[in-house]
Motif scaffolding. Structure first.
Motif, PDB file in Angstrom:
ATOM      1  N   TYR A   1       1.360  -1.391   0.396  1.00 20.21           N
ATOM      2  CA  TYR A   1       0.053  -0.024   0.223  1.00 20.21           C
ATOM      3  C   TYR A   1       0.959   1.387  -0.028  1.00 20.21           C
ATOM      4  CZ  TYR A   1      -4.956  -2.396   0.746  1.00 20.21           C
ATOM      5  OH  TYR A   1      -5.369  -3.333   0.497  1.00 20.21           O
ATOM      6  N   ALA A   2       1.721   1.263   0.380  1.00 19.29           N
ATOM      7  CA  ALA A   2       3.011   2.610   0.181  1.00 19.29           C
ATOM      8  C   ALA A   2       3.160   2.860  -0.769  1.00 19.29           C
ATOM      9  CB  ALA A   2       4.409   2.286   1.990  1.00 19.29           C
ATOM     10  N   THR A   3       3.635   1.852  -1.808  1.00 20.73           N
ATOM     11  CA  THR A   3       4.307   1.776  -3.110  1.00 20.73           C
ATOM     12  C   THR A   3       3.919   1.349  -4.286  1.00 20.73           C
ATOM     13  OG1 THR A   3       5.732  -0.163  -2.832  1.00 20.73           O
ATOM     14  CG2 THR A   3       6.672   1.379  -1.469  1.00 20.73           C
ATOM     15  N   ARG A   4       3.178   0.482  -4.202  1.00 19.72           N
ATOM     16  CA  ARG A   4       2.509  -0.095  -5.885  1.00 19.72           C
ATOM     17  C   ARG A   4       0.948  -0.652  -4.796  1.00 19.72           C
ATOM     18  NH1 ARG A   4       6.165  -3.391  -3.418  1.00 19.72           N
ATOM     19  NH2 ARG A   4       7.379  -2.397  -4.563  1.00 19.72           N
ATOM     20  N   PRO A   5       0.194   0.103  -4.329  1.00 21.10           N
ATOM     21  CA  PRO A   5      -1.711  -0.630  -4.359  1.00 21.10           C
ATOM     22  C   PRO A   5      -1.607  -0.438  -5.768  1.00 21.10           C
ATOM     23  CG  PRO A   5      -1.550   1.720  -3.726  1.00 21.10           C
ATOM     24  CD  PRO A   5       0.059   1.726  -3.726  1.00 21.10           C
ATOM     25  N   ALA A   6      -2.319  -1.477  -6.640  1.00 24.61           N
ATOM     26  CA  ALA A   6      -3.224  -2.029  -7.683  1.00 24.61           C
ATOM     27  C   ALA A   6      -4.443  -2.366  -7.566  1.00 24.61           C
ATOM     28  CB  ALA A   6      -2.416  -2.867  -8.499  1.00 24.61           C
ATOM     29  N   LEU A   7      -5.438  -1.327  -7.305  1.00 23.41           N
ATOM     30  CA  LEU A   7      -7.227  -2.242  -7.708  1.00 23.41           C
ATOM     31  C   LEU A   7      -7.563  -1.574  -8.632  1.00 23.41           C
ATOM     32  CD1 LEU A   7      -5.615  -0.375  -5.131  1.00 23.41           C
ATOM     33  CD2 LEU A   7      -8.002  -0.176  -4.542  1.00 23.41           C
ATOM     34  N   GLY A   8      -9.165  -2.621  -8.761  1.00 23.59           N
ATOM     35  CA  GLY A   8      -9.305  -2.690 -10.149  1.00 23.59           C
ATOM     36  C   GLY A   8      -9.530  -3.542 -10.894  1.00 23.59           C
ATOM     37  N   GLU A   9     -10.244  -4.114 -12.147  1.00 21.73           N
ATOM     38  CA  GLU A   9     -10.066  -4.989 -12.895  1.00 21.73           C
ATOM     39  C   GLU A   9      -8.659  -5.171 -13.648  1.00 21.73           C
ATOM     40  OE1 GLU A   9     -12.476  -7.204 -13.146  1.00 21.73           O
ATOM     41  OE2 GLU A   9     -14.301  -6.568 -13.551  1.00 21.73           O
ATOM     42  N   ARG A  10      -8.261  -3.721 -14.009  1.00 21.07           N
ATOM     43  CA  ARG A  10      -6.560  -4.383 -14.280  1.00 21.07           C
ATOM     44  C   ARG A  10      -5.602  -4.276 -13.327  1.00 21.07           C
ATOM     45  NH1 ARG A  10      -6.797  -0.113 -19.769  1.00 21.07           N
ATOM     46  NH2 ARG A  10      -8.790  -0.908 -20.769  1.00 21.07           N
ATOM     47  N   GLY A  11      -6.493  -3.826 -12.396  1.00 18.51           N
ATOM     48  CA  GLY A  11      -4.976  -4.310 -10.676  1.00 18.51           C
ATOM     49  C   GLY A  11      -4.739  -5.576 -10.010  1.00 18.51           C
ATOM     50  N   ASP A  12      -4.757  -5.999  -9.031  1.00 17.31           N
ATOM     51  CA  ASP A  12      -4.906  -6.720  -8.166  1.00 17.31           C
ATOM     52  C   ASP A  12      -5.879  -7.860  -7.956  1.00 17.31           C
ATOM     53  OD1 ASP A  12      -1.666  -7.208  -8.779  1.00 17.31           O
ATOM     54  OD2 ASP A  12      -1.618  -6.017  -7.402  1.00 17.31           O
ATOM     55  N   PHE A  13      -6.955  -6.343  -7.494  1.00 16.80           N
ATOM     56  CA  PHE A  13      -7.874  -7.312  -6.554  1.00 16.80           C
ATOM     57  C   PHE A  13      -9.302  -5.619  -6.534  1.00 16.80           C
ATOM     58  CE2 PHE A  13      -6.189  -4.529  -3.589  1.00 16.80           C
ATOM     59  CZ  PHE A  13      -6.851  -3.616  -2.851  1.00 16.80           C
ATOM     60  N   ILE A  14     -10.433  -6.552  -6.808  1.00 19.50           N
ATOM     61  CA  ILE A  14     -11.552  -5.359  -7.057  1.00 19.50           C
ATOM     62  C   ILE A  14     -12.497  -5.650  -5.561  1.00 19.50           C
ATOM     63  CG2 ILE A  14     -13.123  -7.522  -8.341  1.00 19.50           C
ATOM     64  CD1 ILE A  14     -13.339  -4.898 -10.048  1.00 19.50           C
ATOM     65  N   THR A  15     -12.911  -3.939  -5.704  1.00 18.48           N
ATOM     66  CA  THR A  15     -14.240  -4.183  -4.245  1.00 18.48           C
ATOM     67  C   THR A  15     -15.350  -4.092  -4.701  1.00 18.48           C
ATOM     68  OG1 THR A  15     -12.645  -2.006  -3.744  1.00 18.48           O
ATOM     69  CG2 THR A  15     -11.435  -3.084  -2.698  1.00 18.48           C
ATOM     70  N   ALA A  16     -15.856  -3.791  -4.007  1.00 19.52           N
ATOM     71  CA  ALA A  16     -17.660  -3.890  -3.845  1.00 19.52           C
ATOM     72  C   ALA A  16     -17.694  -2.700  -4.494  1.00 19.52           C
ATOM     73  CB  ALA A  16     -18.389  -3.719  -2.704  1.00 19.52           C
ATOM     74  N   PRO A  17     -17.716  -1.567  -4.211  1.00 16.73           N
ATOM     75  CA  PRO A  17     -17.454  -0.216  -4.870  1.00 16.73           C
ATOM     76  C   PRO A  17     -16.969  -0.198  -6.570  1.00 16.73           C
ATOM     77  CG  PRO A  17     -17.096   0.597  -2.440  1.00 16.73           C
ATOM     78  CD  PRO A  17     -16.243  -0.911  -2.929  1.00 16.73           C
ATOM     79  N   MET A  18     -16.208  -0.943  -6.770  1.00 20.73           N
ATOM     80  CA  MET A  18     -15.663  -0.831  -8.651  1.00 20.73           C
ATOM     81  C   MET A  18     -16.336  -2.396  -8.994  1.00 20.73           C
ATOM     82  SD  MET A  18     -11.378  -1.631  -7.769  1.00 20.73           S
ATOM     83  CE  MET A  18     -10.926  -0.331  -6.521  1.00 20.73           C
ATOM     84  N   VAL A  19     -17.126  -2.580  -8.435  1.00 19.59           N
ATOM     85  CA  VAL A  19     -18.048  -3.349  -9.056  1.00 19.59           C
ATOM     86  C   VAL A  19     -19.163  -2.448  -9.993  1.00 19.59           C
ATOM     87  CG1 VAL A  19     -19.479  -5.299  -9.218  1.00 19.59           C
ATOM     88  CG2 VAL A  19     -17.244  -5.863  -7.584  1.00 19.59           C
ATOM     89  N   SER A  20     -19.897  -1.724  -9.410  1.00 15.86           N
ATOM     90  CA  SER A  20     -20.934  -0.996  -9.622  1.00 15.86           C
ATOM     91  C   SER A  20     -21.078   0.375  -8.451  1.00 15.86           C
ATOM     92  CB  SER A  20     -22.178  -1.482  -9.086  1.00 15.86           C
ATOM     93  OG  SER A  20     -23.548  -0.836  -9.365  1.00 15.86           O
ATOM     94  N   GLN A  21     -21.859   0.888  -9.184  1.00 18.49           N
ATOM     95  CA  GLN A  21     -22.252   2.291  -8.446  1.00 18.49           C
ATOM     96  C   GLN A  21     -23.098   2.087  -7.262  1.00 18.49           C
ATOM     97  OE1 GLN A  21     -24.084   3.864 -12.581  1.00 18.49           O
ATOM     98  NE2 GLN A  21     -25.208   5.229 -11.087  1.00 18.49           N
ATOM     99  N   MET A  22     -24.033   0.658  -7.858  1.00 21.43           N
ATOM    100  CA  MET A  22     -25.072   1.175  -6.589  1.00 21.43           C
ATOM    101  C   MET A  22     -24.700   0.618  -5.607  1.00 21.43           C
ATOM    102  SD  MET A  22     -27.510  -1.673  -8.611  1.00 21.43           S
ATOM    103  CE  MET A  22     -26.508  -3.020  -8.994  1.00 21.43           C
ATOM    104  N   PHE A  23     -23.718   0.440  -5.145  1.00 23.17           N
ATOM    105  CA  PHE A  23     -22.609  -0.206  -4.052  1.00 23.17           C
ATOM    106  C   PHE A  23     -22.790   1.500  -2.977  1.00 23.17           C
ATOM    107  CE2 PHE A  23     -19.417  -0.478  -0.931  1.00 23.17           C
ATOM    108  CZ  PHE A  23     -19.856  -2.360  -0.317  1.00 23.17           C
ATOM    109  N   GLY A  24     -22.031   1.942  -3.660  1.00 22.76           N
ATOM    110  CA  GLY A  24     -20.921   3.457  -2.900  1.00 22.76           C
ATOM    111  C   GLY A  24     -22.768   4.425  -3.164  1.00 22.76           C
ATOM    112  N   GLU A  25     -23.304   4.204  -3.730  1.00 26.02           N
ATOM    113  CA  GLU A  25     -24.731   5.276  -3.750  1.00 26.02           C
ATOM    114  C   GLU A  25     -25.704   5.431  -2.733  1.00 26.02           C
ATOM    115  OE1 GLU A  25     -25.795   5.831  -8.550  1.00 26.02           O
ATOM    116  OE2 GLU A  25     -26.736   3.906  -8.042  1.00 26.02           O
TER     117      GLU A  25
END
Length: 359
Positions: free
Chosen positions: A37-61
């Motif tokens: 997390y200090a140097t290379r966090p890679a989130l999302g479909e092209r990263g290392d993992f995906i979280t619920a907010p990235m799955v759909s806008q519905m979660f955050g809304e």
């Protein structure tokens, strides 16, 4: 001499002895020079993992509307602090603030505080939230959040980043699983005898099973509960984990959405362990706050109205209906995120009925 995180960990272990799993995970995630997390966090479909907010806008809304409803149930105070711990790339809060525009008075009352130790992620959050109604203030810890106004706190996939020590039931008693070094200077798991006694919980654990105990998760719960008890408000915790005490080795490393060995490339992959909701709830109660029961993510999102929101989105964009349906299933299906992910709330005063937990 190489100065990779792995080489530094090997040298440290050779000098000081085997390292606890919790200490190892903390170093892999947060080491200033080589931590994930200090140097290379890679989130999302092209990263290392995906979280619920990235799955759909519905979660955050829905989380944004949860915050608005919580504020209203607190009596719609003129000032409230909206706090997110571990905001990732800012997607959840971006969607939450957009939904909160339905309640302009809430946005007028709210101060946005983000708790994020990762500088790369802070930069992502700053970019994503640049054009929103609230400008965030970043702090490094919960104890920097003032208590002179109610607090509404969101922590999605935070507990799983707070590691646990691992203990193993053996024929001769309890031992601790630690990380050592073999003759080839490779990191390995091994067992260390416990000489000072071990107060094991009252659980039926078979020989060979792993028991995880996270003082960091308990400490986080104590800090959240202390803040909520002093300021009033509610904290929503969502994470994958256990809703009842049970044994099991949940340590895993993810790189490009694939499980890899936690020991192979320290700092190059995201390491997690399950959230221990019973431990968290007990620690919160001992610190003066109340807690809800633990429910599944599917139950929470269902009670907050995700099916209605999915239908509204599909009606507005018929061409996207198949994608919206897949997103809905990913968030709520028992064989995807719906059952594995749990939710609980820490709140005060006792009279507050936290949205989504009415039952």
């Amino acid at each position: 001499m190489s100065d990779s995180l792995k080489d530094r960990l090997v040298r440290e272990i050779l000098l000081t002895g085997p390292m606890t799993v919790a200490d190892y995970v903390t170093r892999c995630l947060h080491d200033p020079k080589g931590g994930y997390y200090a140097t290379r966090p890679a989130l999302g479909e092209r990263g290392d993992f995906i979280t619920a907010p990235m799955v759909s806008q519905m979660f955050g809304e829905l989380i944004g509307l949860w915050a608005v409803e919580t504020w209203q149930r607190l009596g719609a105070p003129e000032k409230v602090r909206l706090v997110e711990v571990g905001p990732g790339d800012g997607t959840l809060m971006s969607d939450a603030l957009r939904a909160a525009r339905l309640a302009p008075a809430f946005l007028e009352a709210a101060e946005l505080i983000l708790i994020e130790p990762s500088q790369p992620l802070r930069r992502e959050q700053e970019k994503r939230l640049a054009d929103h109604d609230l400008s965030p203030r970043w702090v490094r810890s919960l104890n920097q959040v003032e208590t002179d106004a109610p607090v509404i706190l969101i922590a999605n996939e935070v507990l799983d980043c707070l590691p646990a020590r691992q203990f193993v039931r053996t024929e001769g008693g309890w031992a601790e699983r630690r990380i050592g070094v073999n003759d080839a200077n490779e990191l390995i798991f091994g067992l260390t005898a416990i000489n000072d006694g071990f107060d094991a919980p009252d659980m039926d654990i078979e020989v060979g099973q792993v028991l995880e105990i996270s003082e960091q998760q308990a400490g986080f719960a104590r800090d959240v509960a202390t803040l909520i008890a002093q300021a009033s408000g509610a904290a929503l915790l969502i994470d994958y984990g256990r809703a009842k005490p049970e044994a099991g080795d949940t340590l895993q490393a993810l790189k490009r959405h694939t499980k890899v060995s936690p020991l192979d490339e320290p700092g190059e992959a995201d390491l997690t362990q399950w959230a221990d909701f019973p431990l968290v709830q007990e620690a919160a109660v001992r610190s003066g706050a109340d807690v809800t029961g633990c429910i599944t993510q599917a139950q929470l999102l269902g009670r907050l109205g995700i099916e209605h929101r999915a239908t509204s989105l599909a009606n507005a964009r018929p061409e996207a209906e198949p994608v919206i349906r897949r997103q809905f299933e990913r968030l709520t299906s028992n064989d995807q995120m719906g059952e594995l992910f749990k939710a609980a709330a820490i709140f005060s005063p006792r009279s507050l009925i936290v949205p989504g937990f009415e039952a």
